[in-house]
Design an enzyme around this catalytic site. Sequence first.
Site, PDB file in Angstrom:
ATOM      1  N   ILE A   1     -61.856 -28.332  79.427  1.00  0.00           N
ATOM      2  CA  ILE A   1     -61.369 -29.121  78.285  1.00  0.00           C
ATOM      3  C   ILE A   1     -61.265 -30.581  78.685  1.00  0.00           C
ATOM      4  CG2 ILE A   1     -59.454 -29.406  76.643  1.00  0.00           C
ATOM      5  CD1 ILE A   1     -58.682 -26.433  77.513  1.00  0.00           C
TER       6      ILE A   1
ATOM      7  N   ASP B   1     -62.603 -40.917  84.396  1.00  0.00           N
ATOM      8  CA  ASP B   1     -62.733 -41.779  83.223  1.00  0.00           C
ATOM      9  C   ASP B   1     -64.129 -41.549  82.649  1.00  0.00           C
ATOM     10  OD1 ASP B   1     -63.037 -43.722  81.339  1.00  0.00           O
ATOM     11  OD2 ASP B   1     -62.222 -45.355  82.574  1.00  0.00           O
TER      12      ASP B   1
ATOM     13  N   ASN C   1     -63.440 -32.707  73.843  1.00  0.00           N
ATOM     14  CA  ASN C   1     -62.358 -33.152  72.968  1.00  0.00           C
ATOM     15  C   ASN C   1     -61.991 -34.624  73.161  1.00  0.00           C
ATOM     16  OD1 ASN C   1     -59.619 -32.838  71.508  1.00  0.00           O
ATOM     17  ND2 ASN C   1     -59.036 -33.370  73.606  1.00  0.00           N
TER      18      ASN C   1
ATOM     19  N   TYR D   1     -66.230 -45.950  65.431  1.00  0.00           N
ATOM     20  CA  TYR D   1     -65.597 -44.627  65.540  1.00  0.00           C
ATOM     21  C   TYR D   1     -66.229 -43.637  64.556  1.00  0.00           C
ATOM     22  CZ  TYR D   1     -62.224 -40.841  65.537  1.00  0.00           C
ATOM     23  OH  TYR D   1     -61.657 -39.587  65.605  1.00  0.00           O
TER      24      TYR D   1
ATOM     25  N   LYS E   1     -68.547 -40.187  65.375  1.00  0.00           N
ATOM     26  CA  LYS E   1     -68.219 -38.825  64.924  1.00  0.00           C
ATOM     27  C   LYS E   1     -69.346 -38.253  64.049  1.00  0.00           C
ATOM     28  CE  LYS E   1     -64.419 -38.483  67.249  1.00  0.00           C
ATOM     29  NZ  LYS E   1     -64.337 -37.554  68.382  1.00  0.00           N
TER      30      LYS E   1
HETATM   31  N1  LIG Z   1     -55.441 -37.270  65.921  1.00  0.00           N
HETATM   32  C1  LIG Z   1     -56.255 -37.500  64.909  1.00  0.00           C
HETATM   33  O1  LIG Z   1     -55.839 -37.983  63.849  1.00  0.00           O
HETATM   34  C2  LIG Z   1     -57.723 -37.127  65.029  1.00  0.00           C
HETATM   35  C3  LIG Z   1     -58.452 -36.949  63.851  1.00  0.00           C
HETATM   36  C4  LIG Z   1     -59.802 -36.600  63.951  1.00  0.00           C
HETATM   37  C5  LIG Z   1     -60.382 -36.436  65.188  1.00  0.00           C
HETATM   38  N2  LIG Z   1     -59.645 -36.622  66.317  1.00  0.00           N
HETATM   39  C6  LIG Z   1     -60.318 -36.456  67.622  1.00  0.00           C
HETATM   40  O2  LIG Z   1     -59.584 -35.526  68.398  1.00  0.00           O
HETATM   41  C7  LIG Z   1     -59.891 -35.738  69.769  1.00  0.00           C
HETATM   42  C8  LIG Z   1     -58.607 -35.661  70.576  1.00  0.00           C
HETATM   43  O3  LIG Z   1     -57.785 -36.767  70.278  1.00  0.00           O
HETATM   44  P1  LIG Z   1     -56.217 -36.635  70.047  1.00  0.00           P
HETATM   45  O4  LIG Z   1     -55.972 -36.820  68.600  1.00  0.00           O
HETATM   46  O5  LIG Z   1     -55.679 -35.438  70.693  1.00  0.00           O
HETATM   47  O6  LIG Z   1     -55.734 -37.994  70.761  1.00  0.00           O
HETATM   48  P2  LIG Z   1     -54.880 -38.260  72.071  1.00  0.00           P
HETATM   49  O7  LIG Z   1     -53.553 -37.598  71.977  1.00  0.00           O
HETATM   50  O8  LIG Z   1     -54.906 -39.751  72.233  1.00  0.00           O
HETATM   51  O9  LIG Z   1     -55.709 -37.568  73.244  1.00  0.00           O
HETATM   52  C9  LIG Z   1     -56.892 -38.122  73.747  1.00  0.00           C
HETATM   53  C10 LIG Z   1     -57.228 -37.445  75.065  1.00  0.00           C
HETATM   54  O10 LIG Z   1     -58.456 -37.971  75.558  1.00  0.00           O
HETATM   55  C11 LIG Z   1     -58.268 -38.434  76.897  1.00  0.00           C
HETATM   56  N3  LIG Z   1     -59.106 -39.595  77.134  1.00  0.00           N
HETATM   57  C12 LIG Z   1     -59.079 -40.787  76.480  1.00  0.00           C
HETATM   58  N4  LIG Z   1     -59.959 -41.637  77.023  1.00  0.00           N
HETATM   59  C13 LIG Z   1     -60.558 -40.965  78.046  1.00  0.00           C
HETATM   60  C14 LIG Z   1     -61.538 -41.317  78.995  1.00  0.00           C
HETATM   61  N5  LIG Z   1     -62.083 -42.553  79.022  1.00  0.00           N
HETATM   62  N6  LIG Z   1     -61.925 -40.400  79.906  1.00  0.00           N
HETATM   63  C15 LIG Z   1     -61.376 -39.162  79.909  1.00  0.00           C
HETATM   64  N7  LIG Z   1     -60.439 -38.771  79.027  1.00  0.00           N
HETATM   65  C16 LIG Z   1     -60.033 -39.675  78.120  1.00  0.00           C
HETATM   66  C17 LIG Z   1     -56.773 -38.783  76.982  1.00  0.00           C
HETATM   67  O11 LIG Z   1     -56.263 -38.712  78.313  1.00  0.00           O
HETATM   68  P3  LIG Z   1     -56.179 -40.019  79.277  1.00  0.00           P
HETATM   69  O12 LIG Z   1     -55.657 -41.138  78.440  1.00  0.00           O
HETATM   70  O13 LIG Z   1     -55.282 -39.612  80.394  1.00  0.00           O
HETATM   71  O14 LIG Z   1     -57.578 -40.235  79.745  1.00  0.00           O
HETATM   72  C18 LIG Z   1     -56.176 -37.674  76.145  1.00  0.00           C
HETATM   73  O15 LIG Z   1     -56.024 -36.515  76.903  1.00  0.00           O
HETATM   74  C19 LIG Z   1     -60.623 -37.081  69.843  1.00  0.00           C
HETATM   75  O16 LIG Z   1     -62.008 -36.855  70.011  1.00  0.00           O
HETATM   76  C20 LIG Z   1     -60.357 -37.713  68.479  1.00  0.00           C
HETATM   77  O17 LIG Z   1     -61.388 -38.590  68.082  1.00  0.00           O
HETATM   78  C21 LIG Z   1     -58.329 -36.950  66.263  1.00  0.00           C
END
Ligand SMILES: NC(=O)c1ccc[n+]([C@@H]2O[C@H](COP(=O)([O-])OP(=O)(O)OC[C@H]3O[C@@H](n4cnc5c(N)ncnc54)[C@H](OP(=O)(O)O)[C@@H]3O)[C@@H](O)[C@H]2O)c1
Length: 254
Positions: A7, A57, A84, A149, A153
């Site tokens: 994951i 990263d 993810n 963004y 997607k």
């Molecule tokens: N929440 C929403 O409203 C929403 C809606 C539609 C889609 N999504 C999608 O859902 C997915 C998960 O996001 P989330 O909502 O759970 O947001 P989140 O809480 O900000 O989690 C993002 C995760 O990605 C990791 N990450 C970020 N930059 C990274 C990098 N450069 N390398 C490796 N890991 C990285 C972060 O960990 P670190 O910072 O430690 O790296 C964190 O574990 C994303 O693809 C997002 O686009 C979210």
Amino acid sequence: MKKTALITGANSGLGYEFVKRFAQDGYHLVLVARSGQKLEEIKKTYKDIQVTVIQKDLSKPGAAKEVFDEVEKQAITVDVLVNNAGFGLLGKFDELDIQKQLDMIQLNIAALTELTYYFLQNMKKRNTGRILNVASTAAFQPGPMMSIYYATKSYVLSFSEALVEELSGTGISVTTLCPGATKTNFGTVAAVENTRMFSRAMDSEEVAKIGYNAMMKGKRVVITGGMNKAGALGAKFLPRSLAAKIAKYVAGEK
Ligand SMILES: NC(=O)c1ccc[n+]([C@@H]2O[C@H](COP(=O)([O-])OP(=O)(O)OC[C@H]3O[C@@H](n4cnc5c(N)ncnc54)[C@H](OP(=O)(O)O)[C@@H]3O)[C@@H](O)[C@H]2O)c1
């Protein structure tokens, strides 16, 4: 024999909810994110499964291959790949930092593509495997004020649906999860918490459960929540120019 799920973005939001689901079902885990410390803390909470932490990263070119190489080095068989990790940014394309936007493309698109490529080779050899790619309802229309963004997607959805056809008749499934606004750290990172987009946000546990169940059933695409389904359907039938105007409105302040 226990299966293993890898994951990305496993230490927060949807990723962490996926971790809990897989662990509940007895999967071994490979957790990837930038904050290794948070991943180590998660690892400590599990005693009955093997948890491998890879601090990486994924916005750096070559990082996805390094993750694959590390998994190979440790002789781990990845049965399920969950792409993810991802982030968004609010603002006009020409006013946002270009490097941050390129990092977004590298993470949301390139890393997801590379991880899929490498792990798919092994899944094909075994003729079994599951891939869950996290897109968004942003995939269904252009997104002014979050142009890159939304485009990333759209790529995830298009790429994943194409793979479903290429892999038909094999034992490998590809599922695309399309959440709308969800309560995670995403809103803060993208600075969209005060926008109309986030007037209503779903619970991250519920969204991950919907994605997890859809993946286990080998579904092609899953959109979370009735309103989001209606929005995606609307975007399909509206002229693209109108859908873009609505997306711009939604990106405005509440
Ligand atoms: N929440 C929403 O409203 C929403 C809606 C539609 C889609 N999504 C999608 O859902 C997915 C998960 O996001 P989330 O909502 O759970 O947001 P989140 O809480 O900000 O989690 C993002 C995760 O990605 C990791 N990450 C970020 N930059 C990274 C990098 N450069 N390398 C490796 N890991 C990285 C972060 O960990 P670190 O910072 O430690 O790296 C964190 O574990 C994303 O693809 C997002 O686009 C979210």
